[in-house]
Design a protein around this motif. Structure first.
Motif, PDB file in Angstrom:
ATOM      1  N   SER A   1      10.707  55.961 -57.165  1.00 38.01           N
ATOM      2  CA  SER A   1      10.962  57.027 -56.194  1.00 38.01           C
ATOM      3  C   SER A   1      12.456  57.061 -55.896  1.00 38.01           C
ATOM      4  CB  SER A   1      10.190  56.751 -54.895  1.00 38.01           C
ATOM      5  OG  SER A   1      10.606  57.646 -53.887  1.00 38.01           O
ATOM      6  N   SER A   2      12.992  58.262 -55.736  1.00 36.64           N
ATOM      7  CA  SER A   2      14.413  58.403 -55.400  1.00 36.64           C
ATOM      8  C   SER A   2      14.657  58.262 -53.904  1.00 36.64           C
ATOM      9  CB  SER A   2      14.933  59.765 -55.874  1.00 36.64           C
ATOM     10  OG  SER A   2      14.190  60.812 -55.286  1.00 36.64           O
ATOM     11  N   MET A   3      13.587  58.130 -53.121  1.00 33.26           N
ATOM     12  CA  MET A   3      13.702  58.026 -51.664  1.00 33.26           C
ATOM     13  C   MET A   3      14.009  56.582 -51.250  1.00 33.26           C
ATOM     14  SD  MET A   3      10.808  58.950 -48.820  1.00 33.26           S
ATOM     15  CE  MET A   3      10.852  58.251 -47.172  1.00 33.26           C
ATOM     16  N   PRO A   4      15.001  56.367 -50.385  1.00 29.53           N
ATOM     17  CA  PRO A   4      15.293  55.007 -49.908  1.00 29.53           C
ATOM     18  C   PRO A   4      14.304  54.593 -48.823  1.00 29.53           C
ATOM     19  CG  PRO A   4      16.747  56.553 -48.837  1.00 29.53           C
ATOM     20  CD  PRO A   4      15.958  57.360 -49.847  1.00 29.53           C
ATOM     21  N   PRO A   5      14.041  53.295 -48.655  1.00 27.71           N
ATOM     22  CA  PRO A   5      13.169  52.834 -47.567  1.00 27.71           C
ATOM     23  C   PRO A   5      13.790  53.201 -46.222  1.00 27.71           C
ATOM     24  CG  PRO A   5      13.504  51.097 -49.184  1.00 27.71           C
ATOM     25  CD  PRO A   5      14.487  52.182 -49.513  1.00 27.71           C
ATOM     26  N   MET A   6      12.978  53.723 -45.312  1.00 27.93           N
ATOM     27  CA  MET A   6      13.487  54.169 -44.025  1.00 27.93           C
ATOM     28  C   MET A   6      13.689  53.039 -43.013  1.00 27.93           C
ATOM     29  SD  MET A   6      14.076  57.494 -43.946  1.00 27.93           S
ATOM     30  CE  MET A   6      14.739  57.383 -45.612  1.00 27.93           C
ATOM     31  N   THR A   7      13.284  51.808 -43.362  1.00 26.14           N
ATOM     32  CA  THR A   7      13.446  50.699 -42.418  1.00 26.14           C
ATOM     33  C   THR A   7      14.907  50.432 -42.112  1.00 26.14           C
ATOM     34  OG1 THR A   7      13.113  49.282 -44.360  1.00 26.14           O
ATOM     35  CG2 THR A   7      11.285  49.458 -42.805  1.00 26.14           C
ATOM     36  N   GLY A   8      15.792  50.694 -43.052  1.00 26.04           N
ATOM     37  CA  GLY A   8      17.211  50.476 -42.810  1.00 26.04           C
ATOM     38  C   GLY A   8      17.903  51.686 -42.213  1.00 26.04           C
ATOM     39  N   ILE A   9      17.143  52.773 -42.006  1.00 25.31           N
ATOM     40  CA  ILE A   9      17.713  54.020 -41.520  1.00 25.31           C
ATOM     41  C   ILE A   9      17.133  54.424 -40.167  1.00 25.31           C
ATOM     42  CG2 ILE A   9      17.950  56.496 -42.015  1.00 25.31           C
ATOM     43  CD1 ILE A   9      17.841  55.743 -45.001  1.00 25.31           C
ATOM     44  N   LEU A  10      15.821  54.257 -40.003  1.00 26.86           N
ATOM     45  CA  LEU A  10      15.145  54.635 -38.765  1.00 26.86           C
ATOM     46  C   LEU A  10      14.659  53.400 -38.018  1.00 26.86           C
ATOM     47  CD1 LEU A  10      12.947  57.615 -40.044  1.00 26.86           C
ATOM     48  CD2 LEU A  10      15.213  57.715 -38.989  1.00 26.86           C
ATOM     49  N   SER A  11      14.761  53.418 -36.702  1.00 21.16           N
ATOM     50  CA  SER A  11      14.259  52.330 -35.868  1.00 21.16           C
ATOM     51  C   SER A  11      12.737  52.421 -35.786  1.00 21.16           C
ATOM     52  CB  SER A  11      14.850  52.433 -34.466  1.00 21.16           C
ATOM     53  OG  SER A  11      14.316  53.581 -33.796  1.00 21.16           O
ATOM     54  N   PRO A  12      12.043  51.353 -35.343  1.00 18.48           N
ATOM     55  CA  PRO A  12      10.587  51.442 -35.154  1.00 18.48           C
ATOM     56  C   PRO A  12      10.183  52.604 -34.250  1.00 18.48           C
ATOM     57  CG  PRO A  12      11.249  49.161 -35.097  1.00 18.48           C
ATOM     58  CD  PRO A  12      12.523  49.979 -35.137  1.00 18.48           C
ATOM     59  N   ARG A  13      10.977  52.880 -33.217  1.00 19.56           N
ATOM     60  CA  ARG A  13      10.674  54.003 -32.327  1.00 19.56           C
ATOM     61  C   ARG A  13      10.821  55.329 -33.073  1.00 19.56           C
ATOM     62  NH1 ARG A  13      10.037  54.797 -26.811  1.00 19.56           N
ATOM     63  NH2 ARG A  13      10.030  52.534 -26.613  1.00 19.56           N
ATOM     64  N   ASP A  14      11.844  55.440 -33.923  1.00 25.01           N
ATOM     65  CA  ASP A  14      12.014  56.641 -34.741  1.00 25.01           C
ATOM     66  C   ASP A  14      10.832  56.816 -35.697  1.00 25.01           C
ATOM     67  OD1 ASP A  14      14.480  57.232 -33.605  1.00 25.01           O
ATOM     68  OD2 ASP A  14      15.610  56.174 -35.158  1.00 25.01           O
ATOM     69  N   LEU A  15      10.395  55.710 -36.305  1.00 27.72           N
ATOM     70  CA  LEU A  15       9.259  55.766 -37.226  1.00 27.72           C
ATOM     71  C   LEU A  15       8.006  56.231 -36.500  1.00 27.72           C
ATOM     72  CD1 LEU A  15       9.811  52.442 -39.220  1.00 27.72           C
ATOM     73  CD2 LEU A  15      10.044  54.769 -40.123  1.00 27.72           C
ATOM     74  N   ARG A  16       7.814  55.734 -35.270  1.00 21.92           N
ATOM     75  CA  ARG A  16       6.649  56.138 -34.486  1.00 21.92           C
ATOM     76  C   ARG A  16       6.690  57.635 -34.183  1.00 21.92           C
ATOM     77  NH1 ARG A  16       5.155  53.643 -28.562  1.00 21.92           N
ATOM     78  NH2 ARG A  16       7.090  54.731 -28.038  1.00 21.92           N
ATOM     79  N   ASP A  17       7.865  58.143 -33.817  1.00 19.84           N
ATOM     80  CA  ASP A  17       8.003  59.574 -33.551  1.00 19.84           C
ATOM     81  C   ASP A  17       7.799  60.388 -34.827  1.00 19.84           C
ATOM     82  OD1 ASP A  17       8.533  59.121 -30.863  1.00 19.84           O
ATOM     83  OD2 ASP A  17      10.701  59.048 -31.157  1.00 19.84           O
ATOM     84  N   MET A  18       8.301  59.883 -35.943  1.00 19.41           N
ATOM     85  CA  MET A  18       8.143  60.584 -37.211  1.00 19.41           C
ATOM     86  C   MET A  18       6.671  60.691 -37.605  1.00 19.41           C
ATOM     87  SD  MET A  18       9.752  62.100 -39.746  1.00 19.41           S
ATOM     88  CE  MET A  18      11.407  61.465 -39.934  1.00 19.41           C
ATOM     89  N   ILE A  19       5.925  59.600 -37.436  1.00 19.70           N
ATOM     90  CA  ILE A  19       4.501  59.615 -37.768  1.00 19.70           C
ATOM     91  C   ILE A  19       3.755  60.586 -36.858  1.00 19.70           C
ATOM     92  CG2 ILE A  19       2.381  58.225 -37.705  1.00 19.70           C
ATOM     93  CD1 ILE A  19       4.055  55.886 -38.768  1.00 19.70           C
ATOM     94  N   ALA A  20       4.130  60.627 -35.578  1.00 15.27           N
ATOM     95  CA  ALA A  20       3.509  61.593 -34.657  1.00 15.27           C
ATOM     96  C   ALA A  20       3.737  63.020 -35.149  1.00 15.27           C
ATOM     97  CB  ALA A  20       4.080  61.413 -33.250  1.00 15.27           C
ATOM     98  N   TYR A  21       4.936  63.293 -35.678  1.00 16.17           N
ATOM     99  CA  TYR A  21       5.227  64.627 -36.214  1.00 16.17           C
ATOM    100  C   TYR A  21       4.438  64.889 -37.495  1.00 16.17           C
ATOM    101  CZ  TYR A  21       7.681  68.307 -38.733  1.00 16.17           C
ATOM    102  OH  TYR A  21       7.975  69.436 -39.453  1.00 16.17           O
ATOM    103  N   LEU A  22       4.409  63.922 -38.397  1.00 20.49           N
ATOM    104  CA  LEU A  22       3.694  64.112 -39.666  1.00 20.49           C
ATOM    105  C   LEU A  22       2.206  64.388 -39.434  1.00 20.49           C
ATOM    106  CD1 LEU A  22       5.339  61.319 -41.875  1.00 20.49           C
ATOM    107  CD2 LEU A  22       5.877  63.773 -41.815  1.00 20.49           C
ATOM    108  N   LYS A  23       1.651  63.835 -38.353  1.00 16.40           N
ATOM    109  CA  LYS A  23       0.251  64.072 -38.042  1.00 16.40           C
ATOM    110  C   LYS A  23      -0.032  65.532 -37.660  1.00 16.40           C
ATOM    111  CE  LYS A  23      -1.001  59.469 -36.314  1.00 16.40           C
ATOM    112  NZ  LYS A  23      -1.417  58.714 -35.096  1.00 16.40           N
ATOM    113  N   THR A  24       1.014  66.273 -37.306  1.00 14.76           N
ATOM    114  CA  THR A  24       0.831  67.680 -36.946  1.00 14.76           C
ATOM    115  C   THR A  24       0.825  68.591 -38.160  1.00 14.76           C
ATOM    116  OG1 THR A  24       3.203  68.221 -36.688  1.00 14.76           O
ATOM    117  CG2 THR A  24       2.069  67.227 -34.796  1.00 14.76           C
ATOM    118  N   LEU A  25       1.162  68.061 -39.319  1.00 12.37           N
ATOM    119  CA  LEU A  25       1.285  68.891 -40.534  1.00 12.37           C
ATOM    120  C   LEU A  25      -0.072  69.058 -41.196  1.00 12.37           C
ATOM    121  CD1 LEU A  25       4.602  67.418 -41.962  1.00 12.37           C
ATOM    122  CD2 LEU A  25       4.276  69.336 -40.385  1.00 12.37           C
ATOM    123  N   LYS A  26      -0.886  69.892 -40.597  1.00 11.39           N
ATOM    124  CA  LYS A  26      -2.250  70.109 -41.070  1.00 11.39           C
ATOM    125  C   LYS A  26      -2.395  71.443 -41.792  1.00 11.39           C
ATOM    126  CE  LYS A  26      -4.056  67.338 -37.260  1.00 11.39           C
ATOM    127  NZ  LYS A  26      -4.936  67.280 -36.073  1.00 11.39           N
TER     128      LYS A  26
END
Length: 209
Positions: free
Chosen positions: A184-209
């Motif tokens: 994958s050309s995508m870098p791991p987000m652990t070095g870019i987003l904080s755990p709080r950012d990841l939690r917010d991102m997952i909350a957003y991804l859950k809306t993509l229905k």
């Protein structure tokens, strides 16, 4: 706020919450908040709890190491990160609706395809599962030529490869000497987003229905 208070009452309340977290009885929406407060407080017992908690999950698969990101996020903040973050740059590679790039998979309807764990895995361990047609692969041909890109089309005898710059090459299967692992050309987000950012991102991804 509890993380910044050093009073006996604050420490006692946080200790009670960490015990609930350890037993699995704390609300899922508060798991990350309890962990962050325990770390920030720095009291001996709370610091030990946080260290022991992280040491235990360090032995797990990446997608099982951050269960506190599954619930409690803010979808609006997650969408803002997706669309405007200069470090994550999600919108440059992924499309939502009609906006975004085509380098990575289209995210429309993602919540129907992935659960919270799979969403987290795609963010922090993008090599674990690569969507068809998006992984980069390098072919070494028998004449020494090297071709790197995404397999757009393939048949029994030929493959159409698009490189990162958008150029296409037609490769004859019989001419391939070796091929690399799909990446994958995508870098791991652990070095870019904080755990709080990841939690917010997952909350957003859950809306993509």
């Amino acid at each position: 706020m509890l993380g910044s208070l050093k009073s006996l009452e604050a420490v006692s309340l946080l200790e009670a919450q960490t015990r609930r977290l350890a037993k699995g009885t704390a609300p899922a929406t508060l798991h990350l908040d309890i962990l962050e407060a325990a770390k920030a407080n720095g009291d001996g017992s709370l610091a030990k709890f946080a260290a022991d908690y992280e040491a235990t999950r360090a032995k797990l698969a990446p997608a099982d190491s951050y269960p506190e990101t599954f619930e409690g996020g803010d979808a609006a903040i997650g969408e803002s990160i997706f669309r405007t973050s200069f470090t994550a740059q999600c919108i440059r590679c992924h499309k939502v609706g009609q906006v975004g790039g085509d380098v990575g998979p289209n995210l429309n309807g993602l919540a129907k395809r992935l659960d919270s764990r799979a969403m987290l895995e795609s963010l922090i361990d993008p090599q674990a599962q690569i969507s068809d047609g998006y992984g980069l692969i390098t072919f070494t041909l028998k004449d020494g030529k090297v071709v790197t890109g995404i397999i757009e089309k393939k048949s029994a005898g030929f493959m159409s490869i698009k490189d990162p710059a958008g150029n296409r090459s037609l490769v004859k299967v019989a001419d391939i000497k070796s091929r690399s692992k799909l990446l994958s050309s995508m870098p791991p987000m652990t070095g870019i987003l904080s755990p709080r950012d990841l939690r917010d991102m997952i909350a957003y991804l859950k809306t993509l229905k």
